[in-house]
Design an enzyme around this catalytic site. Structure first.
Site, PDB file in Angstrom:
ATOM      1  N   LYS A  32       0.816  -1.219   0.000  1.00  0.00           N
ATOM      2  CA  LYS A  32       0.000   0.000   0.000  1.00  0.00           C
ATOM      3  C   LYS A  32       0.850   1.269   0.000  1.00  0.00           C
ATOM      4  O   LYS A  32       0.366   2.340  -0.371  1.00  0.00           O
ATOM      5  CB  LYS A  32      -0.960   0.011   1.192  1.00  0.00           C
ATOM      6  CG  LYS A  32      -0.328   0.273   2.547  1.00  0.00           C
ATOM      7  CD  LYS A  32      -1.382   0.284   3.643  1.00  0.00           C
ATOM      8  CE  LYS A  32      -0.772   0.514   5.016  1.00  0.00           C
ATOM      9  NZ  LYS A  32      -0.151   1.851   5.168  1.00  0.00           N
ATOM     10  N   ASP A  33       2.126   1.147   0.386  1.00  0.00           N
ATOM     11  CA  ASP A  33       3.012   2.306   0.433  1.00  0.00           C
ATOM     12  C   ASP A  33       3.807   2.493  -0.859  1.00  0.00           C
ATOM     13  O   ASP A  33       4.527   3.488  -1.002  1.00  0.00           O
ATOM     14  CB  ASP A  33       4.008   2.171   1.597  1.00  0.00           C
ATOM     15  CG  ASP A  33       3.320   2.212   2.954  1.00  0.00           C
ATOM     16  OD1 ASP A  33       2.250   2.830   3.045  1.00  0.00           O
ATOM     17  OD2 ASP A  33       3.868   1.618   3.906  1.00  0.00           O
ATOM     18  N   SER A  78      -5.291  10.603   5.536  1.00  0.00           N
ATOM     19  CA  SER A  78      -6.506  11.321   5.144  1.00  0.00           C
ATOM     20  C   SER A  78      -7.638  10.382   4.755  1.00  0.00           C
ATOM     21  O   SER A  78      -8.813  10.731   4.846  1.00  0.00           O
ATOM     22  CB  SER A  78      -6.200  12.275   3.984  1.00  0.00           C
ATOM     23  OG  SER A  78      -5.747  11.565   2.860  1.00  0.00           O
ATOM     24  N   LYS A  81      -9.251   9.544   8.033  1.00  0.00           N
ATOM     25  CA  LYS A  81      -9.906  10.764   8.527  1.00  0.00           C
ATOM     26  C   LYS A  81     -11.210  11.018   7.790  1.00  0.00           C
ATOM     27  O   LYS A  81     -12.253  11.266   8.410  1.00  0.00           O
ATOM     28  CB  LYS A  81      -8.967  11.953   8.354  1.00  0.00           C
ATOM     29  CG  LYS A  81      -9.594  13.292   8.732  1.00  0.00           C
ATOM     30  CD  LYS A  81      -8.611  14.435   8.493  1.00  0.00           C
ATOM     31  CE  LYS A  81      -9.245  15.779   8.826  1.00  0.00           C
ATOM     32  NZ  LYS A  81      -8.296  16.911   8.603  1.00  0.00           N
ATOM     33  N   GLY A  98       5.108   8.562  12.774  1.00  0.00           N
ATOM     34  CA  GLY A  98       6.108   7.594  13.192  1.00  0.00           C
ATOM     35  C   GLY A  98       5.725   6.161  12.888  1.00  0.00           C
ATOM     36  O   GLY A  98       4.756   5.880  12.177  1.00  0.00           O
ATOM     37  N   ASN A  99       6.500   5.230  13.453  1.00  0.00           N
ATOM     38  CA  ASN A  99       6.225   3.808  13.229  1.00  0.00           C
ATOM     39  C   ASN A  99       5.088   3.341  14.137  1.00  0.00           C
ATOM     40  O   ASN A  99       4.555   4.100  14.944  1.00  0.00           O
ATOM     41  CB  ASN A  99       7.499   2.977  13.432  1.00  0.00           C
ATOM     42  CG  ASN A  99       8.062   3.113  14.837  1.00  0.00           C
ATOM     43  OD1 ASN A  99       7.332   3.115  15.827  1.00  0.00           O
ATOM     44  ND2 ASN A  99       9.382   3.221  14.943  1.00  0.00           N
TER      45      ASN A  99
END
Length: 244
Positions: A32-33, A78, A81, A98-99
């Protein structure tokens, strides 16, 4: 120079550079990254069998805040959110950083925060899922959420062929549909876009969503096709959203 090679991933850049410099033979990513377009000369060598696709809500005390007008939720991006505020428009959200260990610490540290949203697969793989947690089945995950992908240099035939043995075809098909949908909407891994494809009984079911930044507006799309006839699903669904 890295942009000339097509390296654009915020979370994958270090491994992309190491791969292109031939410091490593393969790189392992949370899919996904990974940007929907890989760097020049880099290929997707395998997608491993997918883990839990869902987002998980970890609450500090109890779930009573879900019925209250005022509540504060720790979010990662987002997409979370927008979907949370679409469902709970009077709640507040705070961005975590962060992690996974640092984000869990932020949840415990902020007195005003009622709960936090985390990737279920991330918590599960590290055996960090608390007892006071529930999967958010109504929240559409990020494209390719829960999947691990291996990249290699195209010219490194040994690595490419070795990794092919690890490829999970069903996961590869589903994540490819989701990532094409994301690509056609020109969205990145932090965009308020959700997508999930699943295969059952030789049918592919796809659900996608695009939301406005703070969640008041959303466009949903669902499509079902027979396995083997699914190749235009992402294009159809993306065009449906774009036209609206």
């Amino acid at each position: 120079p890295i942009y000339e090679l097509g390296i654009t991933g915020v979370f994958t850049r270090t491994l992309d550079v190491a791969l292109i410099n031939e410091e490593v033979d393969i790189a392992v990513h949370s899919l996904k990254d990974v940007p929907t377009k890989l760097p020049h000369g880099v290929v997707q060598a395998a997608v491993l069998k997918r883990g839990n696709i869902r987002d998980t809500l970890v609450f500090k005390n109890n779930e009573e805040f879900l019925s209250q007008k005022n509540a504060t939720i720790l979010i990662e991006n987002s997409r979370q959110k927008a979907q949370w505020l679409n469902r709970y428009p009077t709640h507040n959200t705070i961005q975590s950083f962060g992690n996974i260990f640092e984000r869990l610490e932020q949840l415990n540290k902020h007195d005003s925060v009622n709960a936090g949203i985390f990737s279920a697969s991330e918590l599960g793989r590290l055996n960090l899922k608390p007892q006071n947690a529930i999967n958010l089945d109504w929240m559409i995950p990020a494209p390719a959420q829960g999947a691990v992908m291996i990249t290699a240099l195209k010219e490194n035939e040994f690595a490419v062929n070795a990794c092919a043995e690890l490829n999970h075809e069903e996961t590869e098909i589903c994540t490819s549909i989701e990532r094409e949908f994301l690509n056609r909407l020109e969205g990145g891994c932090t965009a308020p876009i959700g997508a999930i494809a699943q295969i059952k009984n030789e049918e592919v079911t796809f659900k996608g969503v695009l939301l406005s930044i703070d969640g008041p507006k959303r466009i949903d799309v669902t499509r079902v096709k027979k396995l083997g006839e699914h190749h235009d699903m992402a294009a159809f669904c993306a065009n449906f959203v774009i036209e609206r």
